[in-house]
Design an enzyme around this catalytic site. Structure first.
Site, PDB file in Angstrom:
ATOM      1  N   SER A 123     -11.139  -0.919  -1.169  1.00 28.68           N
ATOM      2  CA  SER A 123      -9.880  -0.864  -0.422  1.00 28.68           C
ATOM      3  C   SER A 123     -10.091  -1.129   1.061  1.00 28.68           C
ATOM      4  O   SER A 123      -9.217  -1.674   1.718  1.00 28.68           O
ATOM      5  CB  SER A 123      -9.250   0.533  -0.514  1.00 28.68           C
ATOM      6  OG  SER A 123      -8.552   0.692  -1.703  1.00 28.68           O
ATOM      7  N   ASP A 159       0.838  -1.197   0.000  1.00 27.79           N
ATOM      8  CA  ASP A 159       0.000   0.000   0.000  1.00 27.79           C
ATOM      9  C   ASP A 159       0.876   1.252   0.000  1.00 27.79           C
ATOM     10  O   ASP A 159       2.008   1.210  -0.484  1.00 27.79           O
ATOM     11  CB  ASP A 159      -0.916  -0.060   1.239  1.00 27.79           C
ATOM     12  CG  ASP A 159      -2.256   0.608   0.994  1.00 27.79           C
ATOM     13  OD1 ASP A 159      -2.264   1.799   0.695  1.00 27.79           O
ATOM     14  OD2 ASP A 159      -3.289  -0.067   1.108  1.00 27.79           O
ATOM     15  N   HIS A 180      -3.904   6.039   3.146  1.00 32.53           N
ATOM     16  CA  HIS A 180      -4.555   4.816   2.669  1.00 32.53           C
ATOM     17  C   HIS A 180      -3.948   3.556   3.303  1.00 32.53           C
ATOM     18  O   HIS A 180      -4.669   2.687   3.815  1.00 32.53           O
ATOM     19  CB  HIS A 180      -4.424   4.789   1.145  1.00 32.53           C
ATOM     20  CG  HIS A 180      -5.252   3.765   0.445  1.00 32.53           C
ATOM     21  ND1 HIS A 180      -4.822   2.478   0.252  1.00 32.53           N
ATOM     22  CD2 HIS A 180      -6.483   3.851  -0.134  1.00 32.53           C
ATOM     23  CE1 HIS A 180      -5.756   1.811  -0.419  1.00 32.53           C
ATOM     24  NE2 HIS A 180      -6.766   2.615  -0.665  1.00 32.53           N
TER      25      HIS A 180
END
Ligand code: NAG
Ligand code: NAG
Ligand code: NAG
Ligand code: NAG
Ligand code: NAG
Ligand code: NAG
Length: 782
Positions: A561, A148, A223
């Site tokens: 996600s 990520d 994220h």
């Protein structure tokens, strides 16, 4: 012609979707590549040095010197499989493709990225004595590798209080870099690495003048911090996002360990050459689960041209489960990605937490929307105006009606609440919020098709309403001389909203690459998920430097996600309970126990179509049920040899497959095995007259068991099963059965859905049946 080709390439790159909806705005990739991945399959030697020498040898040969080879090579993949990434011209790449031992030469691709309440909602609760959390000891011993944007190690979710020594099977490292050193790893965050060579070879040196970024595993985006803390964050009391959704935040497997592989960069996307290097390392580092919330939209590359499919194939071959997000391109069909049969591909669903907010109009009429409006007091009445009435001079009405970026006139918008309606091209409340904020408006009401997703723009009060409420507000504005509106502050409610539903944005099947493999596999919470965030994130305020927003440590986010790490966390728990199960068995356990009804016994609904019952193209086998997955009764197992036969039947060349797996194969292309891969689903994309497929189930429940079959045939077909009763004892652990589908239609059919259940009185082992009948040509000429 060249110009047209490159324009369409740019457009293709621009529509790459970051899997977190919010961020899709900012990561635009303009790729025209000279980085190539030379994939050579399973390693020819056990010693990494020998494998690397082989790579250098080939490259020196093609480039003419050792020095040229040294400057050209970016990565030598030598731990989990063999191959390398290098800067090559088109003709050099072609030359290398002809070398002995080379499976494929693939241009680098640019991929993009795609909690509190959600775990209680899934009944993954510490209080449940027989629950999966207690049985797995909270996933202790499992290691989750997350690929990520990096991680914010100081986040409370990554504290290691009360954690034991690092598991002995761990071989990874804590790689230093900008603002990141050894002391940032601990017994929770046990490893961290970063990969940028592929990215920089593509775009040049990372330029951090516009975006905050760190040349290290540190997360500047948020994220990666969000996905890691969702999968395996420690307990954090009183987590909240600006006062909403307050509660105890924890990851699914709170005692599992995290290893971060940073492959995505704040300035735009992730390179597949970097991603493959991360897989190479993760395999030899000793992770148990790999969680990947990123990908690129269709057209999907074939399995041997796809870094994610190749990396995950080698991971699965070593017993590592790989979980991926299915994409945010829903609700349109055939948009699902990451569709290799060995991957666990995840759709996003809603949970039962809601954020109702009362809107009062100047005539005292009240309406309810959803918002994150956190002022302590109700707002004062303010003027309200529709976006198209305050369009900038050069903007067209449609764009202004949806409050697209730069379409509003700041003089007219200043100090007003703006009413915006979603349009075909502008469906994002975040864009509307930023646009109204830039035009100095005082608030935004965004009207859209019903959805539970209320991911919000920061720095401006925003309320989401459905089109009916939006239309009422519009009618009020048009009938009033001085239309006004005020918002009451938002409440957080739990259990007052029917859930789960499949989120509208969640990408839908069938797979555009191989429709006989059902994708997505399963659904998990992915809407308004609260998890840790990177306080360094500057993504929220592009062009808004004059009033920097305060840093966020926790954030509500939506996207597949967010759904993916929920499954990764559950897989870590399952592996702690059943350490000997293969990735396919774990996947089967999750899939066959998934729910197709909500807590009230009603069918799960899919957003994006009016009250449509969700089908397997929306949520695979259904919504994850972690506690049931511990005890599935039977599993549909599969191993590498099965996947190889599957690849054979797709027509991949023998030599290529032998190299990929180092197993001698003599496969012949036969479409038969396509449908006979032992998946926990059966999909017949083209049923003409009659097709028989076989499956094998392995008993993992009580030794002496008898299972009876129950079939609901998909509409338009007739289905039989042989045998219809399966008995297991101490010597019979596996049983094979055949399912025959006979078409009853004489017209081109649509996909229809049914299921097959094996029941022993305790376990219900359910798999979806998906059939599309096609015309019998023999009947057609009358
Ligand atoms: C199979 O692939 C290998 C290497 O990729 C190539 O050399 C060979 O010609 C191919 N064979 C066929 C029959 O296409
Ligand atoms: C690591 O960085 C921290 C500050 O972030 C610093 O206090 C510490 O001395 C550094 N440790 C090493 C071993 O360099
Ligand atoms: C980095 O980006 C800024 C703004 O886009 C630009 O002015 C600057 O020249 C760039 N620096 C380099 C080294 O490319
Ligand atoms: C709305 O309600 C307030 C307080 O209840 C009242 O003072 C006001 O006159 C009402 N306005 C209208 C248009 O009915
Ligand atoms: C606004 O919220 C307060 C406190 O929750 C409540 O008492 C009041 O009735 C609400 N107002 C409206 C118009 O719903
Ligand atoms: C198990 O079942 C098989 C076939 O149903 C039978 O042949 C075998 O003897 C049984 N084994 C035991 C230990 O009962």
């Amino acid at each position: 012609m060249a110009a047209i080709a490159s324009v369409s390439r740019i457009r293709a790159a621009v529509i790459l979707l970051l899997f977190t909806l919010l961020q899709s705005l900012y990561l635009l990739a303009f790729a025209s590549t000279n980085v190539h991945i030379v994939y050579m399959g399973e390693r020819a030697y056990d010693e990494p040095e020998l494998v690397q020498d082989l790579h250098h040898g080939i490259l020196s040969d093609v480039l003419g010197s050792k020095e040229a080879a040294k400057t050209s090579i970016l990565y030598s993949y030598k731990h989990g499989f063999s191959g390398f990434a290098a800067v090559l011209t088109h003709s050099q790449a072609k030359l290398i493709a002809g070398y002995h031992g080379v499976v494929r030469v693939v241009p680098n691709r640019i991929l993009s990225l795609h909690t509190t309440r959600s775990w209680d909602f899934l009944k993954v609760k510490p209080q449940m004595v027989d629950g999966i959390l207690s049985k797995s000891h909270s996933g202790i011993g499992s290691i989750i590798g997350v690929m990520d944007t990096g991680i914010w190690p100081e986040s409370e979710s990554f504290k290691d209080e009360g954690m034991d020594e690092v598991p002995s099977h761990w071989n990874g490292i804590c790689q230093e870099g900008e603002m990141f050193n050894q002391s940032n790893c601990n017994r929770k965050l046990i490893g961290a690495r970063w990969y940028i060579k592929g990215y920089e070879a593509e775009y040049g040196k990372l330029n951090t003048s516009d975006e905050v970024e760190f040349l290290s595993p540190r997360d500047a985006v948020g994220h990666g911090t969000h996905t890691s803390s969702t999968a395996a964050g420690a307990l954090v009391k009183n987590a909240n996002s600006i006062g909403l959704a307050q509660g105890l935040a924890r990851g699914g497997a709170p005692l599992a360990r995290i290893a971060m592989y940073k492959v995505c960069w704040a300035t735009g996307g992730c390179s597949s050459a970097d991603l493959l290097a991360a897989f190479d390392d993760a395999i030899s580092d000793g992770v148990d689960v790999i969680s990947v919330s990123l990908g690129s939209p269709p057209p999907l590359p074939s399995y041997v041209d796809d870094a994610l499919a190749i990396g995950s194939f080698h991971a699965i071959a070593r017993g590592i489960s790989v979980v991926c997000s299915g994409g945010n391109a829903g609700p349109y069909p055939q948009t699902v990605i990451n569709t290799a049969p060995w991957i666990l591909d995840v759709a996003a669903s809603t949970i039962d937490r809601a954020f109702p907010t009362v809107i009062t109009l100047g005539n005292n009429q009240t309406l309810v929307g959803q918002a994150f409006y956190t002022r302590k007091k109700a707002s004062e009445f303010q003027p309200i105006v529709p976006g198209d009435e305050i369009a900038a001079a050069d903007a067209d009405e449609d764009s202004a009606r949806s409050c697209d970026l730069g379409t509003l006139n700041p003089t007219l918008a200043r100090g007003k609440v703006v009413l915006c309606f979603q349009s075909r091209s502008q469906r994002s409340a975040t864009i509307a919020g930023i646009s109204v904020r830039n035009a100095l408006g005082s608030g935004v009401i965004f009207a859209q098709s019903p959805t539970k997703d209320v991911t919000y723009p920061r720095g401006i009060p925003s309320v989401f309403v459905d089109l009916t409420v939006g239309t009422s507000i519009l009618n009020y504005i048009e009938s009033s001389r001085a239309p006004m509106v005020k918002f009451n502050h938002t409440k957080t409610t739990i259990g007052q909203q029917i859930a789960p539903e499949v989120a509208y944005f969640s990408s839908r099947g069938p797979s555009s690459l191989s429709p006989s493999v059902l994708k997505p596999d399963i659904a998990a919470p992915g809407v308004n998920i609260l998890a840790s965030w990177s306080p360094a994130s500057s993504l929220e305020s592009p062009g808004n430097n004059q009033n920097k927003l305060p840093p966020l440590n926790f954030k509500l986010e939506s996207g597949t996600s967010m759904a993916c790490p929920h499954i990764s966390g559950v897989v870590a728990l399952l592996r702690a309970v059943h350490p000997t199960w293969s990735p396919a068995a774990i996947k089967s356990a999750l899939v066959t126990t998934a729910s197709v009804t909500d807590e009230y016994g009603q069918s799960i609904i899919a957003e994006g179509a009016p009250h449509k019952k969700a089908d397997p193209f929306d949520y695979g086998a259904g919504h994850v049920n972690p506690n049931k997955a511990m005890d599935p009764g039977l599993v549909y197992d599969a191993n590498v040899a099965d996947y190889i036969r599957f690849l054979c039947s797709l027509g991949y060349n023998n030599t290529a497959i032998s190299l990929m797996t180092k197993i001698r194969t003599s496969c012949h292309a036969s479409t038969k095995f396509l449908m006979n891969l032992n998946l926990p689903s059966i999909t017949i994309p083209e049923l003409k007259h009659k097709v028989t497929v076989s499956r094998t189930v392995t008993n993992v429940g009580p030794v002496n068991s008898v299972y009876r079959s129950l079939i609901e045939a998909p509409a338009g077909s007739f289905v039989t099963i042989e045998p219809s009763i399966l008995s297991f004892n101490s010597t019979t652990k596996k049983q094979k059965f055949k399912v025959t589908f006979i078409s009853q239609l004489r017209v081109q059919g649509r996909y229809s859905f049914g299921y097959l259940i094996w029941e022993d009185g305790v376990h219900v082992v359910r798999i979806p049946l998906i059939v599309r009948t096609v015309i019998h040509y023999s009947y057609s000429d009358t």
